[in-house]
Design a protein around this motif. Structure first.
Motif, short mmCIF file in Angstrom:
data_model
loop_
_atom_site.label_atom_id
_atom_site.label_comp_id
_atom_site.label_asym_id
_atom_site.label_seq_id
_atom_site.Cartn_x
_atom_site.Cartn_y
_atom_site.Cartn_z
N THR A 38 10.65 19.99 -16.98
CA THR A 38 10.71 21.44 -17.09
C THR A 38 12.10 21.89 -17.53
N ALA A 39 13.11 21.09 -17.24
CA ALA A 39 14.47 21.43 -17.64
C ALA A 39 14.64 21.39 -19.16
N SER A 40 13.70 20.77 -19.87
CA SER A 40 13.77 20.69 -21.33
C SER A 40 13.06 21.86 -22.01
N LEU A 41 12.44 22.72 -21.23
CA LEU A 41 11.54 23.73 -21.80
C LEU A 41 12.23 24.65 -22.81
N ARG A 42 13.34 25.23 -22.42
CA ARG A 42 14.01 26.16 -23.34
C ARG A 42 14.40 25.47 -24.64
N GLY A 43 14.91 24.27 -24.53
CA GLY A 43 15.33 23.54 -25.72
C GLY A 43 14.17 23.23 -26.64
N ILE A 44 13.04 22.84 -26.05
CA ILE A 44 11.86 22.50 -26.85
C ILE A 44 11.29 23.74 -27.52
N VAL A 45 11.15 24.83 -26.77
CA VAL A 45 10.59 26.06 -27.33
C VAL A 45 11.49 26.60 -28.44
N ASP A 46 12.79 26.59 -28.21
CA ASP A 46 13.73 27.09 -29.23
C ASP A 46 13.70 26.21 -30.48
N ALA A 47 13.63 24.90 -30.29
CA ALA A 47 13.63 23.98 -31.43
C ALA A 47 12.34 24.08 -32.25
N ALA A 48 11.25 24.46 -31.60
CA ALA A 48 9.97 24.58 -32.30
C ALA A 48 9.78 25.95 -32.96
#
Length: 467
Positions: A300-310
């Motif tokens: 869950t700690a990766s969520l912001r990074g993944i959403v922003d990168a996508a």
């Protein structure tokens, strides 16, 4: 007593419990420590402030942590703000590398007392911390001032609670969720608002998504995921109540929960509905963001990074960690780390650490930490802070993570397993998964061999600690 503590620590170190490298993602009762027992009850005025007033200078405490990059910057801001907020305590923050590196440095510092007052330790290092007898349980201070633990998240506190006693204060907390490409779901004729919930759902969806050179799923070979799959089936990872009713003596990775999980995982790879990209979550994340795989697992700690990168490429969907159809009620185990108070420092410094720990748990501080890092707030009222509400509106996918945490019923399975050789055990489980997925061994044999090796290591560790 200090001599006994050092001997106990030396014995634990000899067990080699923490030599293996571990990543993101338990503890029982040690003998009482004279330093902790002699701490006097709190007065109305914070003890650290009193000590500082007497000395005409602040009480200095050192915090060792393992947060690099942007996470390290977030910690620096928290500390800078705290030091500016009062004059009785001064916190010096020091990055010490990975969790393993930091622990090894702590071990080397114990006799010289050159180590920290407070150290951040990953969750699977908790058993070691207690067996070292090098810490003062935070329960000591909680009891002294009747600190209200109900303001904190029960499912997060649960991991670090043993025999009804709180040993450390949670800090950075996460759990794994399913990430999926909504655009690929639509193209495959799947409902993008209905993520798969079971192993069977994942298999069916992955088969539909595998086409045109793209693959339905890819899950990193990560021991943390295996531990979570057990908990989500309500299954324990080691014996004796997951090592919480008594020290663990046997690994249960080859139980029904383990075999179901690995057989399902191998079937996905064998049918080419999933691709095996190895042990690094970064590799599966890159494949997901490149649109090469439709589903993956990550923290869950990766969520912001993944959403922003996508953003601009595809819409990211999130779902709960899947489990076998008909599995017992379970949930997720919190990952991350907590902060511990070292007991080879003066009482005034230990009390100062406790004051700082309470500051870190404040709703407004937890809200800012959550926004800056993506880790869960450990304090319930942090969700009432406007910046958290705004962040949730911007990243609605995070609601999945919060709902999954709050939907987890605390049990021995979801509290998480406890064993002194956990980092090594995690590596052995990853090896077993790798052997099965690459057809070097059948799933049953791979898990049987891993369970045997882990059980032997637990036995050796227990013998050493008992001396």
């Amino acid at each position: 007593m200090k001599s006994m503590m050092r001997k106990g620590l030396t014995a634990v170190l000899a067990a080699g419990a923490l030599m293996a490298t571990a990543a993101c993602g338990g503890v029982t009762e040690p003998g009482s420590n004279g330093s902790a027992a002699s701490l006097p009850a709190n007065s109305e005025k914070p003890a650290a402030s009193t000590a500082a007033a007497d000395k005409k200078e602040p009480v200095k405490i050192v915090w060792w942590h393992s947060m690099g990059g942007e996470l390290g910057k977030a910690i620096d801001k928290v500390v800078t703000d705290y030091n500016a907020s009062q004059t009785g305590i001064k916190v010096e923050v020091v990055y010490q590398g990975t969790y393993d590196e930091s622990l090894n440095k702590m071990k080397a510092s114990m006799d010289s007392k050159s180590g920290p007052n407070m150290i951040q330790v990953f969750e699977i290092g908790s058993r070691f911390m207690i067996d070292s007898k090098a810490i003062t349980p935070v329960q000591t201070f909680i009891d002294q001032e009747k600190y209200d633990l109900s303001q904190l998240e029960e499912n997060i506190l649960g991991y670090y609670t043993f025999d009804g006693k709180q040993y450390s204060m949670p800090f950075n907390t996460s759990n794994p969720i399913l990430y999926y490409n909504k655009d690929m779901f639509k193209a495959a004729g799947l409902d993008p608002e209905k993520p798969p919930q079971t192993f069977e759902d994942v298999k069916k969806a992955a088969a539909s998504l595998t086409k045109d050179g793209k693959t339905g799923a890819s899950f990193a070979i990560y021991g943390w995921f295996a531990e979570q799959f057990f908990a989500n089936q309500g299954a324990e990872y080691v014996d004796n109540g997951n090592g919480r009713t008594a020290p663990a003596t046997k690994s249960l990775v080859n139980s029904e929960a383990g075999l179901k999980t690995l057989s399902w995982w191998k079937d996905l790879v064998d049918t080419k509905s999933a691709v095996n990209l190895g042990r690094k979550t970064d590799d599966t994340k890159k494949a997901f963001l490149a649109g090469q795989v439709a589903m993956t697992l990550d923290s869950t700690a990766s969520l912001r990074g993944i959403v922003d990168a996508a953003a601009g490429k595809f819409e990211v969907g999130t779902g709960f960690l899947p489990k076998p159809e008909g599995a017992a009620q379970g949930g997720v185990v919190v990952g991350g780390a907590s902060n511990w108070i070292l007991n080879n420092k003066p009482e005034a410094e230990q009390k100062a650490v406790w004051e700082f720990m309470k500051y870190l748990a404040k709703p407004e501080i937890q809200a800012q930490w959550h926004i800056s890092t993506g880790y869960f707030p450990i304090t319930k009222k942090a969700y009432d802070e406007q910046i958290v509400k705004d962040n949730m509106a911007k990243y609605p996918q995070f609601k999945t993570a919060v709902d999954q945490l709050h939907g987890t019923k605390l049990s021995k399975a979801t509290q998480g397993a406890v064993m002194g050789v956990f980092p090594e055990a995690r590596q052995l489980v990853e090896g077993a998964i790798e052997e099965a997925l690459t057809a070097k061994k059948p799933p049953e044999q791979a898990l049987d061999d891993a369970a045997k090796a882990i059980t032997e290591k637990i036995g050796n560790y227990n013998k050493t600690v008992a001396k």
